[in-house]
Design an enzyme around this catalytic site. Structure first.
Site, PDB file in Angstrom:
ATOM      1  N   ASN A  96       0.872  -1.183   0.000  1.00 52.09           N
ATOM      2  CA  ASN A  96       0.000   0.000   0.000  1.00 52.09           C
ATOM      3  C   ASN A  96       0.900   1.222   0.000  1.00 52.09           C
ATOM      4  O   ASN A  96       1.859   1.267   0.773  1.00 52.09           O
ATOM      5  CB  ASN A  96      -0.855   0.070   1.270  1.00 52.09           C
ATOM      6  CG  ASN A  96      -1.814  -1.089   1.413  1.00 52.09           C
ATOM      7  OD1 ASN A  96      -1.970  -1.873   0.491  1.00 52.09           O
ATOM      8  ND2 ASN A  96      -2.449  -1.193   2.567  1.00 52.09           N
ATOM      9  N   HIS A 500     -26.646  35.373  -4.663  1.00 48.71           N
ATOM     10  CA  HIS A 500     -25.416  35.850  -5.306  1.00 48.71           C
ATOM     11  C   HIS A 500     -24.969  34.920  -6.433  1.00 48.71           C
ATOM     12  O   HIS A 500     -23.800  34.919  -6.805  1.00 48.71           O
ATOM     13  CB  HIS A 500     -24.312  36.007  -4.248  1.00 48.71           C
ATOM     14  CG  HIS A 500     -24.680  36.990  -3.189  1.00 48.71           C
ATOM     15  ND1 HIS A 500     -24.739  38.341  -3.419  1.00 48.71           N
ATOM     16  CD2 HIS A 500     -25.081  36.811  -1.920  1.00 48.71           C
ATOM     17  CE1 HIS A 500     -25.128  38.961  -2.312  1.00 48.71           C
ATOM     18  NE2 HIS A 500     -25.344  38.053  -1.387  1.00 48.71           N
TER      19      HIS A 500
END
Ligand code: M6R
Length: 604
Positions: A96, A500
């Site tokens: 890993n 907005h």
């Protein structure tokens, strides 16, 4: 992300390794494999896709020693050839992590006559150890790994010896202690069925594993003394216990996990929070000028509520940074800054790297994490464990509410020490927190109603979650939960921000979840609801039981029990989790293992 298991003992290794790999499935993977020590060498089996594919090709293997792997592709496509284990002569490896100097090692190994069959960086590890092997596996692994730059948890098997050697650097690895047998794994959940006695490995440590015992070494080959620790998690906690998915089991477990996070940390009598694990002195707490929270994903959303709490309760200016951005942002930190890293897994590479960067400025450090013995917990001065138990579903649920509880506790603790909160307020909050498990149960009792709403809107292409002030982080979390497991596009917005820009997207086809529990911004939230209703959106409000008004403005009201205004985010979280779960269920999604995602993101 990738998973590793290894076994040496007196039992048949294959079923033990397969069971271990299945318990790591939740981390996310795309191929799997085994390397088994057999009479005439090492037999390797690997396939693309599910572990059941691997099982279907396995013969009856007689072996008591082997290594297994689930791969989540980083370098090289998710093919059978690229699946681990990789082999070089008598050496086999599972890995890993990422080999950063792969190109250089690849060229060098080619020049030495080695041939590569896969596109992975891992294959260099097999060749390196093969090249240095002169009859002693541990020395060969040390020599080989000394050439490597990058991160690894790696386990090696050699055809000539009935042992495993494993090593770690910046990727989790734990050894399991058995009786006449021993184990290694990248995650304790893979060990729970066989042992609760574990030894956590540190960076740049190696272990040599035989059936009789384990020896630990540093990279100079010197023995290292290690402590055996007991895992408190039960096997049952890591299984589904009759629920169709881990996620819904874990949502239900919040009745106990919230209680477990609180346990022993609050006193109704004194009205105070007791955090024995916090080593910051009173003077240090009083002189804190700033808190910086580092986290990713759901943990980041928890951090945003933390900002609200630290600022409003304890009066400490707080910033929340996405871990992967922080590291490259030239941070401004000082010795009177407290850096809080929040990570369920304690292994998120971005958060660990950000924390390490922060530490170079000499600031105080604290971790909020769920897993004992992880890399993160070993990097910090102070740890607040969330104690939520193992979380297997990729979507964080119970660990999120436990992170929030930990942040409430910490902010009250700081507020009291800094004399920003009187004992009456603290006591009343503590009493309200103690009642939360019962209130969560009431929400769960109403889950069919939430399921109906999820089904009703499950064909929507876009969802919006709106909240203000302390509800804003829950809006973000609701949107994240929905998109990650149901694949419905969802956005979380601070409701005041709508006009907005995002208001342009609102129509009768965009369901809105409005977090409208009582707060100082309640009236403003109602105005925002009116704005979206005027654009013909369908609105599902999450509101308090006592709210008799909100129903006039929205299409559906999901009611939550009454609590202290500050604590509604905990209750609303359970509702948005259920909405996401039932939406994904209505769409037939693979809820516990959403596409492209991994539970623990151990690469940057
Ligand atoms: O283990 P961590 O808390 O550090 O993980 C951070 C994120 O990867 C995680 O929260 C992710 O966003 C989850 N899948 C959310 O459900």
């Amino acid at each position: 992300m990738c998973g590793i298991v290894g076994y040496v003992g007196n039992r048949q290794a294959t079923p033990i390794l397969i069971d271990g790999l299945k318990r790591l499935e939740y981390r996310g993977y795309d191929s799997a494999g085994l390397a088994m020590l057999v009479d005439n060498g090492i037999s390797v089996y690997k396939t693309e896709g599910k572990i059941s594919n691997l099982e279907s090709i396995l013969p009856d293997i007689k072996s008591t020693c082997g290594i297994g792997h689930t791969r989540w592709a980083t370098q090289g496509a998710p093919t059978t050839t690229n699946a681990h284990p990789h082999v070089s002569g008598n050496i086999s490896v599972v890995h890993n992590g990422i080999i950063e100097n792969y190109e250089e090692l690849y060229e060098w190994l080619i020049s030495k006559g080695y041939e590569f069959v896969s596109e992975t960086d891992t294959e260099v590890l097999a060749h390196l150890v093969h090249m240095y092997y002169k009859g002693d596996l541990i020395s060969a692994v040390i020599e080989g790994l000394k050439k490597v730059k990058g991160s690894y948890a790696a386990a090696f098997l050699c055809a000539e010896t009935n042992k495993l050697v494993a090593a770690r650097k910046e990727s989790p690895l734990v050894a399991g202690v058995g009786n006449g047998e021993n184990f290694i794994a990248s995650d304790v959940t893979a060990l729970l069925k066989n042992t609760s006695q574990v030894i956590y490995m540190n960076d740049l440590e190696l272990v040599q594993v035989t059936a009789q015992g384990m020896q630990f070494f540093d990279f100079d080959g010197k023995p290292v003394e290690k402590k055996v620790e007991k895992i408190e998690w039960s096997l049952e906690a890591a299984e589904k216990s009759g629920y169709p998915h881990f996620m819904i089991k874990e949502i239900h477990e919040q009745v106990t996990s919230v209680n477990d996070t609180l346990m022993g940390r609050i006193s109704e009598i004194s009205g105070d929070v007791i955090l024995q694990d916090i080593t910051l002195t009173l003077e240090e707490i009083k002189s804190l000028e700033r808190i910086v929270i580092l986290a990713c994903g759901t943990s980041y959303n928890a951090g945003l509520l933390g900002k609200y709490l630290f600022e409003s309760l304890a009066g400490i200016h707080t910033d929340v940074d996405i871990s992967s951005e922080f590291r490259y942002a030239n941070p401004v930190l000082s010795k009177s800054t407290l850096v809080i890293a929040i990570s369920q897994s304690g292994e998120t590479a971005d958060t660990i790297a950000a924390l390490k960067e922060a530490k170079t400025y000499g600031c105080h450090t604290l971790a909020i994490t769920n897993v004992v013995g992880t890399t993160l917990s070993r990097e910090v001065e102070n740890i607040l464990y969330t104690r939520a138990g193992p979380e297997i579903g990729v979507a964080a649920t119970k660990t999120f509410t436990s992170q929030l509880i930990a942040l409430y506790l910490l902010s009250i603790y700081f507020a009291r020490k800094r004399r920003k909160m009187d004992i009456d307020k603290s006591k009343s909050l503590i009493i309200s927190m103690k009642l939360l498990p019962g209130l969560i149960q009431q929400i769960l009792n109403n889950k069919e109603f939430i399921q109906k709403q999820a089904q009703r809107f499950s064909n929507a292409k876009d969802y919006f979650f709106l909240g203000r002030s302390l509800n804003f982080p829950i809006a973000l979390e609701g949107a994240l939960k929905l998109k990650e497991i149901s694949y419905i596009h969802a956005e979380g917005y601070a409701a005041g921000e709508l006009k907005h820009g995002p208001l342009a997207l609102i129509s009768n086809e965009t369901p809105i979840v409005a977090l409208a529990t009582r707060s100082s911004t309640y009236d403003k939230m109602v105005n925002n609801i009116k704005e979206v209703k005027a654009r013909r959106a369908q609105v599902i409000a999450i509101a308090g039981m006592d709210d008799t008004e909100i129903g006039k403005y929205v299409d559906v009201v999901i009611k939550v029990p009454i609590t202290d205004e500050l604590l509604y985010p905990i209750l609303s979280s359970v509702v948005v989790q259920l909405l996401a779960y039932y939406s994904a269920q209505a769409l037939g999604c693979t809820i516990d293992k959403p596409r492209n995602l991994a539970k623990s993101v151990t690469v940057e």
